[in-house]
Design a protein around this motif. Structure first.
Motif, PDB file in Angstrom:
ATOM      1  N   GLY A  61       0.907  -1.309   0.012  1.00 13.67           N
ATOM      2  CA  GLY A  61       0.084   0.149  -0.075  1.00 13.67           C
ATOM      3  C   GLY A  61       0.765   1.070  -0.160  1.00 13.67           C
ATOM      4  N   THR A  62       2.177   1.314   0.557  1.00 13.05           N
ATOM      5  CA  THR A  62       2.885   2.429   0.695  1.00 13.05           C
ATOM      6  C   THR A  62       3.274   2.589  -0.511  1.00 13.05           C
ATOM      7  OG1 THR A  62       3.515   1.594   2.983  1.00 13.05           O
ATOM      8  CG2 THR A  62       4.946   3.383   1.805  1.00 13.05           C
ATOM      9  N   ASP A 158      -6.456   7.696  -0.007  1.00 10.26           N
ATOM     10  CA  ASP A 158      -5.856   6.729   0.924  1.00 10.26           C
ATOM     11  C   ASP A 158      -6.808   5.493   1.298  1.00 10.26           C
ATOM     12  OD1 ASP A 158      -4.578   4.603   2.444  1.00 10.26           O
ATOM     13  OD2 ASP A 158      -3.057   6.223   3.334  1.00 10.26           O
ATOM     14  N   ALA A 160      -6.622   2.297   2.043  1.00 11.23           N
ATOM     15  CA  ALA A 160      -5.846   1.100   2.568  1.00 11.23           C
ATOM     16  C   ALA A 160      -6.767   0.584   3.703  1.00 11.23           C
ATOM     17  CB  ALA A 160      -4.573   1.451   3.201  1.00 11.23           C
ATOM     18  N   GLN A 161      -7.724   1.311   4.423  1.00  3.08           N
ATOM     19  CA  GLN A 161      -8.571   0.820   5.478  1.00  3.08           C
ATOM     20  C   GLN A 161      -9.782   0.490   4.993  1.00  3.08           C
ATOM     21  OE1 GLN A 161      -7.610   2.966   9.110  1.00  3.08           O
ATOM     22  NE2 GLN A 161      -5.486   2.495   8.899  1.00  3.08           N
ATOM     23  N   SER A 186      -3.871  -1.273   0.261  1.00  2.00           N
ATOM     24  CA  SER A 186      -3.076  -2.282   0.803  1.00  2.00           C
ATOM     25  C   SER A 186      -4.030  -3.318   1.029  1.00  2.00           C
ATOM     26  CB  SER A 186      -2.496  -1.822   2.048  1.00  2.00           C
ATOM     27  OG  SER A 186      -1.851  -2.737   2.583  1.00  2.00           O
ATOM     28  N   LYS A 191      -5.482  -6.154   6.903  1.00  2.00           N
ATOM     29  CA  LYS A 191      -6.483  -5.282   6.159  1.00  2.00           C
ATOM     30  C   LYS A 191      -7.787  -6.138   5.889  1.00  2.00           C
ATOM     31  CE  LYS A 191      -3.785  -2.104   6.503  1.00  2.00           C
ATOM     32  NZ  LYS A 191      -2.875  -0.792   6.094  1.00  2.00           N
TER      33      LYS A 191
HETATM   34  C1  LIG Z   1      -1.677  -0.016   5.994  1.00  2.00           C
HETATM   35  C2  LIG Z   1      -1.752   1.334   5.444  1.00  2.00           C
HETATM   36  C3  LIG Z   1      -0.915   1.960   4.337  1.00  2.00           C
HETATM   37  C4  LIG Z   1       0.263   1.124   4.129  1.00  2.00           C
HETATM   38  O1  LIG Z   1       0.013  -0.064   3.551  1.00  2.00           O
HETATM   39  P1  LIG Z   1       1.186  -1.161   3.407  1.00  2.00           P
HETATM   40  O2  LIG Z   1       0.800  -2.277   2.559  1.00  2.00           O
HETATM   41  O3  LIG Z   1       1.466  -1.453   4.875  1.00  2.00           O
HETATM   42  O4  LIG Z   1       2.486  -0.624   2.952  1.00  2.00           O
HETATM   43  C5  LIG Z   1      -1.308   3.059   4.081  1.00  2.00           C
HETATM   44  N1  LIG Z   1      -2.058   3.987   4.723  1.00  2.00           N
HETATM   45  C6  LIG Z   1      -2.841   3.747   5.412  1.00  2.00           C
HETATM   46  C7  LIG Z   1      -3.985   4.496   6.174  1.00  2.00           C
HETATM   47  C8  LIG Z   1      -2.823   2.174   6.410  1.00  2.00           C
HETATM   48  O5  LIG Z   1      -3.748   1.723   6.999  1.00  2.00           O
END
Ligand SMILES: *Cc1c(COP(=O)(O)O)cnc(C)c1O
Length: 382
Positions: A61-62, A158, A160-161, A186, A191
């Motif tokens: 995700g990064t 973003d 990811a969540q 991510s 997740k």
């Molecule tokens: C987990 C997360 C990321 C990064 O994801 P990775 O796969 O661990 O690199 C970025 N932003 C948020 C808000 C996250 O919770």
């Protein structure tokens, strides 16, 4: 009672074990470890699920956030506005690309970026806004998109969540991650849609941007051994794609289980004078509601009587794991401190970091565990 876990990855694996094991065995047999058919199929299936034109898988995700920013052509010195209350990855990639992070405060009830604070932080150098759909609930995308249009800046979600969450956008539900110009997600194991290792993806409806990004993830190559731009190596491997393909059709069910557990927590804890339960979009509070307005990556309370840290210790003693997401505002972190910031502008985040506590949240929580957790909290807090 079964032992309570913050995230129960093994419990979930046991329920889909045969399917996972056989698809991984098949990849071992075909040995198409990178960019194999599993990755292509997963990409297509996720595009269909989200209703987005392009999903570009990548390594985590990064990377997804970084590549999204590279794809938009952001340049050193460009200002990027994001939330002070999020995981560090969001601001880290901004800084790594030598863009200027501009952190702003959040809303006290949703924990998401405060759109008035965005408006105040806009300058002629602002090039992008990064709303984070924190803990599984959408930021106010109507307001974010309006501000972005007015000032002609990009929006990078973003996500990811919040994969699978529905935002209310222009009066209708629309999947989180499909509203801004581009978004990042991510597949970290914990997740809501988690692989069994690292993984991530970028989403966009913009054909040209998708083309640019597909090159960036692959060393800036658009034609084999012709490197048109500086790229990176960021790939989702076939085994992770196979795990994600097995889980994707179950994602709505997984998110429903999380929401049900969250509603039980809230019902038991509602009205406790020293506790604030998370605020839900109104569509989620309806009995039997099927909507995915909040997919509860985390279930996060505010403890109002200054006893948050004592509660954390007490729960741990009682065999209940919990987390503090996040204990330090990003603007106070050594790496991201800046003279431009003034404490008065971060009143909410400064308060939240002292009050928040996240309870166990996953697809395998049962009623007995939820009752034990809420009873333990109430006895302590009263
Ligand atoms: C987990 C997360 C990321 C990064 O994801 P990775 O796969 O661990 O690199 C970025 N932003 C948020 C808000 C996250 O919770």
């Amino acid at each position: 009672m079964r032992k309570i876990q913050m995230v129960d990855l093994n419990g979930q694996y046991q329920s889909i074990k045969e399917e996972i094991n056989s698809s991984i065995a098949q990849i071992l047999e075909t040995s198409a470890f990178i960019n194999g058919p599993e990755v292509q199929s997963f990409q297509k299936e996720l595009e269909d699920y989200l209703g987005v034109k392009h999903v570009i898988p990548c390594a985590n995700g990064t990377d997804a956030l970084q590549i999204a920013m590279m794809g938009l052509g952001l340049k050193p010195g460009d200002e990027v506005i994001t939330s002070d209350f999020t995981f560090a990855a969001t601001v880290e990639v901004i800084a790594l690309l030598q863009l200027t992070p501009v952190l702003v405060d959040v809303e006290p009830d949703t924990f998401n970026i405060d759109t008035e604070a965005i408006e105040k932080a806009i300058t002629p150098k602002t090039k992008a806004i990064v709303p984070v759909h924190l803990f599984g609930q959408c930021a106010n995308m109507d307001a974010v998109m309006q501000i972005a249009q007015k000032h002609n800046v990009y929006v990078i979600e973003d996500n990811a969540q919040a994969i699978g969450a529905d935002c209310t956008y222009q009066g209708k539900p629309q999947k989180a991650g499909t509203i801004g110009h581009v978004s990042a997600t991510s597949f970290f194991p914990s997740k809501n849609l988690g692989a069994y290792g690292d993984g991530g993806a970028i989403f966009t409806n913009d054909d040209d941007l998708a083309h640019v990004i597909r090159g960036i993830v692959n060393h800036g190559m658009y034609k084999r051994y012709y490197h048109d731009v500086v790229g990176v190596n960021s790939r989702l491997d076939s085994m992770q794609a196979a795990v994600l393909r097995a889980k994707l059709p179950r994602l709505n069910g997984y998110n429903k289980k999380r929401r049900e557990a969250a509603l039980k927590y809230s019902k038991a804890l509602e009205g406790q004078p020293n506790i604030l339960t998370p605020k839900l979009a109104s569509c989620c509070t309806a009995e039997g509601s099927n909507c995915n307005c909040h997919v509860f990556h985390q279930y996060t309370l505010r403890v109002l009587n200054g006893k948050r840290d004592a509660l954390v210790d007490h729960l741990n003693e009682k065999g209940i794991p919990c987390g503090v997401y996040y204990p330090i505002p990003l603007h106070s972190q050594k790496a991201y401190k800046d003279e431009r910031y003034h404490e008065v502008d971060f009143e909410v985040t400064n308060q939240l970091v002292k009050e928040v506590i996240s309870l166990p949240m996953h697809t395998e929580l049962d009623n007995e565990q939820i009752d034990y957790i809420t009873e333990t909290i109430i006895k302590f807090i009263e």
